[in-house]
Scaffold this active site. Structure first.
Site, PDB file in Angstrom:
ATOM      1  N   ASP A  23      43.920  44.581  46.253  1.00 50.14           N
ATOM      2  CA  ASP A  23      44.116  46.018  46.048  1.00 50.14           C
ATOM      3  C   ASP A  23      45.466  46.292  45.384  1.00 50.14           C
ATOM      4  O   ASP A  23      46.402  45.516  45.529  1.00 50.14           O
ATOM      5  CB  ASP A  23      44.030  46.721  47.417  1.00 50.14           C
ATOM      6  CG  ASP A  23      43.842  48.226  47.291  1.00 50.14           C
ATOM      7  OD1 ASP A  23      43.564  48.709  46.174  1.00 50.14           O
ATOM      8  OD2 ASP A  23      43.982  48.914  48.309  1.00 50.14           O
ATOM      9  N   HIS A  40      43.908  45.853  36.389  1.00 42.80           N
ATOM     10  CA  HIS A  40      42.827  44.901  36.680  1.00 42.80           C
ATOM     11  C   HIS A  40      43.018  43.636  35.844  1.00 42.80           C
ATOM     12  O   HIS A  40      42.881  42.525  36.340  1.00 42.80           O
ATOM     13  CB  HIS A  40      41.458  45.516  36.391  1.00 42.80           C
ATOM     14  CG  HIS A  40      41.166  46.749  37.206  1.00 42.80           C
ATOM     15  ND1 HIS A  40      41.398  46.810  38.560  1.00 42.80           N
ATOM     16  CD2 HIS A  40      40.672  47.966  36.857  1.00 42.80           C
ATOM     17  CE1 HIS A  40      41.046  48.017  39.005  1.00 42.80           C
ATOM     18  NE2 HIS A  40      40.617  48.730  37.991  1.00 42.80           N
ATOM     19  N   LEU A 136      36.717  23.488  46.936  1.00 41.81           N
ATOM     20  CA  LEU A 136      36.974  24.850  47.419  1.00 41.81           C
ATOM     21  C   LEU A 136      35.742  25.695  47.163  1.00 41.81           C
ATOM     22  O   LEU A 136      35.163  25.640  46.080  1.00 41.81           O
ATOM     23  CB  LEU A 136      38.173  25.451  46.659  1.00 41.81           C
ATOM     24  CG  LEU A 136      38.419  26.949  46.878  1.00 41.81           C
ATOM     25  CD1 LEU A 136      38.874  27.224  48.312  1.00 41.81           C
ATOM     26  CD2 LEU A 136      39.466  27.482  45.900  1.00 41.81           C
TER      27      LEU A 136
HETATM   28  C1  FPP Z   1      41.480  47.346  43.543  1.00 39.80           C
HETATM   29  O1  FPP Z   1      42.613  47.922  42.936  1.00 39.80           O
HETATM   30  C2  FPP Z   1      40.915  46.293  42.709  1.00 39.80           C
HETATM   31  C3  FPP Z   1      39.654  46.270  42.197  1.00 39.80           C
HETATM   32  C4  FPP Z   1      38.663  47.337  42.411  1.00 39.80           C
HETATM   33  C5  FPP Z   1      39.196  45.158  41.352  1.00 39.80           C
HETATM   34  C6  FPP Z   1      39.705  43.813  41.757  1.00 39.80           C
HETATM   35  C7  FPP Z   1      39.174  42.791  40.871  1.00 39.80           C
HETATM   36  C8  FPP Z   1      39.892  41.829  40.244  1.00 39.80           C
HETATM   37  C9  FPP Z   1      41.355  41.644  40.354  1.00 39.80           C
HETATM   38  C10 FPP Z   1      39.186  40.863  39.377  1.00 39.80           C
HETATM   39  C11 FPP Z   1      38.579  39.755  40.094  1.00 39.80           C
HETATM   40  C12 FPP Z   1      37.403  39.337  39.374  1.00 39.80           C
HETATM   41  C13 FPP Z   1      36.556  38.360  39.760  1.00 39.80           C
HETATM   42  C14 FPP Z   1      35.388  38.022  38.910  1.00 39.80           C
HETATM   43  C15 FPP Z   1      36.773  37.624  41.015  1.00 39.80           C
HETATM   44  P1  FPP Z   1      42.617  49.499  42.768  1.00 39.80           P
HETATM   45  O2  FPP Z   1      42.042  49.823  41.428  1.00 39.80           O
HETATM   46  O3  FPP Z   1      41.896  50.123  43.928  1.00 39.80           O
HETATM   47  O4  FPP Z   1      44.147  49.832  42.816  1.00 39.80           O
HETATM   48  P2  FPP Z   1      44.813  51.173  43.407  1.00 39.80           P
HETATM   49  O5  FPP Z   1      44.452  51.205  44.881  1.00 39.80           O
HETATM   50  O6  FPP Z   1      46.256  50.992  43.148  1.00 39.80           O
HETATM   51  O7  FPP Z   1      44.205  52.317  42.651  1.00 39.80           O
END
Ligand code: FPP
Length: 238
Positions: A23, A40, A136
């Site tokens: 997050d 992201h 893993l």
């Molecule tokens: C939350 O941050 C994050 C996500 C919804 C996406 C997380 C995904 C990745 C990092 C990519 C991983 C990919 C794979 C295929 C494993 P947010 O957007 O909620 O952040 P915020 O709370 O600051 O708004």
């Protein structure tokens, strides 16, 4: 920031399974005046370094929350971005993960009209490619929600069969995975957000203020060191 000495991890008391709620991507981007999607994108390095760290210490199961059943409520542009991004990230990285001995699995609702077929295809190709790997187990929760998972499991119960914990557990998306011992959430939010609800009933929870794009293997090691200082009783006494 002064360099923190690496915490010592006891290899005999490693958690078997660590779950991670990645997050804070949006906030990371906002702090830099960038669009949320840049956060992201920056999360990819965090994911790859965390996987490498897991391999380095011999962790067996790592599960990451990539997209929840509730994330469809985000603006359509961001949803579209996340779908493409997940597909492209996996396509870009699957050979590298495969060569490192990582077995990739997906958990989540696959038969969902909202989920692009190209994403499901990518997921299944990555699963097939890596099926024999043993170093893993990397599980990616995509279109995943704990409520949906239990509902989907219950729907598969035979009409006249016995209903008990075992009957439900054996119908979860990946019943072969051990329950997570530790769930880490980045970015300072202290919630479980529908992640591994059934399996995480006795998981130790660890919340760190580090935003996901800044997370690296040392943060994983620090989380595991903290986990090793806790005493787990599973409802019993010491
Ligand atoms: C939350 O941050 C994050 C996500 C919804 C996406 C997380 C995904 C990745 C990092 C990519 C991983 C990919 C794979 C295929 C494993 P947010 O957007 O909620 O952040 P915020 O709370 O600051 O708004």
């Amino acid at each position: 920031m002064p360099h923190q000495p690496l915490p010592t991890i006891d290899p005999k008391k490693l958690p078997k399974h660590v779950g991670v709620i990645m997050d804070g991507n949006g906030r990371w981007a906002k702090a830099r005046g960038l669009p949320r999607t840049a956060g992201h994108e920056a999360g990819e390095d965090a994911l790859v370094d965390t996987v490498d760290g897991a391999l380095e210490i011999g962790l067996k199961y790592l599960t990451v929350y990539a997209f929840s059943t509730e994330n469809w409520r985000r603006p359509p542009d961001e949803v579209r971005f996340l779908m493409n991004y997940n597909r492209e990230l996996l396509t870009r990285r699957r050979d590298e993960f495969n060569e490192k001995g990582v077995r990739i699995r997906f958990i989540g609702r696959r038969n969902d009209r909202k989920l692009p077929r190209s994403v499901v295809r990518m997921a299944e190709e990555a699963e097939d490619l890596t099926v024999k790997n043993k170093k893993l187990n990397l599980t990616i929760a995509l279109n995943y929600g704990g409520w949906a998972e239990v509902v989907d499991a219950v729907k598969q119960l035979p009409p006249k069969g016995k209903i008990d914990e075992k009957a439900i557990r054996s119908r979860l998306y990946a019943p072969e995975l051990p329950d997570p011992d530790l769930i880490v959430r980045t970015s300072g939010e202290k919630r479980i957000s529908n992640f591994l609800l059934w399996q995480g009933a006795y998981a130790e929870l660890l919340f760190t203020d580090v935003l996901w794009p800044d997370f690296r293997r040392d943060d994983l090691f620090a989380a595991i060191a903290e986990y090793q200082r806790r005493s787990r009783r599973f409802g019993a006494v010491d």
